[in-house]
Design a protein around this motif. Sequence first.
Motif, mmCIF file in Angstrom:
data_model
loop_
_atom_site.group_PDB
_atom_site.id
_atom_site.type_symbol
_atom_site.label_atom_id
_atom_site.label_comp_id
_atom_site.label_asym_id
_atom_site.label_seq_id
_atom_site.Cartn_x
_atom_site.Cartn_y
_atom_site.Cartn_z
ATOM 1 N N ASN A 114 0.582 -1.549 -0.109
ATOM 2 C CA ASN A 114 -0.069 -0.145 -0.165
ATOM 3 C C ASN A 114 0.186 1.489 0.149
ATOM 4 O O ASN A 114 0.421 1.894 -0.787
ATOM 5 C CB ASN A 114 -1.074 0.030 1.304
ATOM 6 N N SER A 115 1.972 1.407 0.346
ATOM 7 C CA SER A 115 2.962 2.645 0.508
ATOM 8 C C SER A 115 3.317 2.870 -0.499
ATOM 9 O O SER A 115 3.996 3.576 -0.874
ATOM 10 C CB SER A 115 4.822 2.330 1.437
ATOM 11 N N ILE A 116 4.020 1.531 -1.396
ATOM 12 C CA ILE A 116 4.042 1.698 -2.589
ATOM 13 C C ILE A 116 2.811 1.955 -3.097
ATOM 14 O O ILE A 116 3.252 3.146 -4.246
ATOM 15 C CB ILE A 116 4.711 0.287 -2.899
ATOM 16 N N SER A 117 1.982 1.697 -3.326
ATOM 17 C CA SER A 117 0.154 2.221 -4.687
ATOM 18 C C SER A 117 0.626 4.119 -4.343
ATOM 19 O O SER A 117 0.236 4.248 -5.209
ATOM 20 C CB SER A 117 -0.516 1.639 -3.657
ATOM 21 N N GLU A 118 1.228 4.224 -3.055
ATOM 22 C CA GLU A 118 0.889 5.881 -3.323
ATOM 23 C C GLU A 118 1.997 6.710 -4.547
ATOM 24 O O GLU A 118 1.850 7.363 -5.030
ATOM 25 C CB GLU A 118 1.115 6.165 -1.636
ATOM 26 N N LEU A 119 3.321 6.185 -3.493
ATOM 27 C CA LEU A 119 4.515 5.628 -5.323
ATOM 28 C C LEU A 119 4.714 5.940 -6.395
ATOM 29 O O LEU A 119 4.708 6.573 -7.486
ATOM 30 C CB LEU A 119 5.271 4.763 -4.617
ATOM 31 N N CYS A 120 3.657 5.199 -6.871
ATOM 32 C CA CYS A 120 2.934 4.507 -7.507
ATOM 33 C C CYS A 120 2.003 5.284 -8.627
ATOM 34 O O CYS A 120 2.184 6.426 -9.751
ATOM 35 C CB CYS A 120 2.524 2.990 -8.093
ATOM 36 N N GLU A 121 1.178 5.521 -8.385
ATOM 37 C CA GLU A 121 0.487 6.849 -8.741
ATOM 38 C C GLU A 121 1.141 7.754 -8.935
ATOM 39 O O GLU A 121 0.734 9.519 -9.282
ATOM 40 C CB GLU A 121 -0.760 7.565 -7.348
#
Length: 326
Positions: free
Chosen positions: A236-243
């Motif tokens: 989930n922390s990486i999902s923010e970075l991906c966005e």
Amino acid sequence: MKITKICCIGAGYVGGPTMAVIAQKCPHIQVTVVDLNEDRIAKWNDPNVENIPIYEPGLSDVVAEARGRNLFFSTEVDKAIDEAEMIFISVNTPTKTYGSGKGLAADLKYIELCARQIARVAKTDKIVVEKSTLPVRTAEAIKSILHNTGNGVKYQILSNPEFLAEGTAVEDLFQPDRVLIGGETTPEGEKAIQALVDIYANWVPRERILTTNVWSSELSKLVANAYLAQRVSSINSISELCEKTGADVNEVARAIGMDSRIGPKFLKASVGFGGSCFQKDILNLVYIAKSYGLHEVADYWEQVIIMNDHQKRRFAKNIVTTLYNT
């Protein structure tokens, strides 16, 4: 020691399915599930097996086969405790909402009530099995209640945590990754452990049944859930970075999930981890670490929850923004 009668206190999400499967796989053992909630017991006994209070794929078939043969649901708690050689405690352990450890520690009032009831009723030696997810050293508390009754009954306390996931509970019971049994490292403790091993060995390959001391077993359950939750918070922390960068989190998850050391499970980016256990068990782990003065350890695991809360807030904020902040 051959067990012929089992009683389980608590006909909820863990007790019901677990005992149904034990009864189905061990027709030679009488299994009685007791609960003070009359409505719940009535549903377990409903002639139409589709009306049982828990929906899990395959569960109604298991109940249909064993119920009335060697699986019974009852509100007569004292009678079942008195007759059984082995008693499973499978009651709720919510996070405390008051007092010392509020918001972190598990509330053990239901466990304690069970122990006091067993101590009051039992006239013969019993093996008591903790099935609820409990903080480390709960067995000690149960033990002190049971051993200080002064009526000469001897107890062995085992820890046998459940690893059930919603939606696959029956499959998880039929083919568990492992069955964990913790007990005392004394001759009597070994005997009690063996009695429970023999029950599971009716359908679980022997190499999948792990025996440990009580504390290792209690802690393993918390840590397993904490690790799984940590994976969800990590992706989930990486999902923010991906966005922010234009990467696709599903593609990233698939790429890292193909690494055999990591694996694909629990890498679905989402609004956070669901279910009732992860948050509760991590808070428990944080509380234990703090109570031993291990503040860095506590902070490390607390971060998993902070990340989870952040993801939920972020998701809500995205919805509001999309709706023109109205």
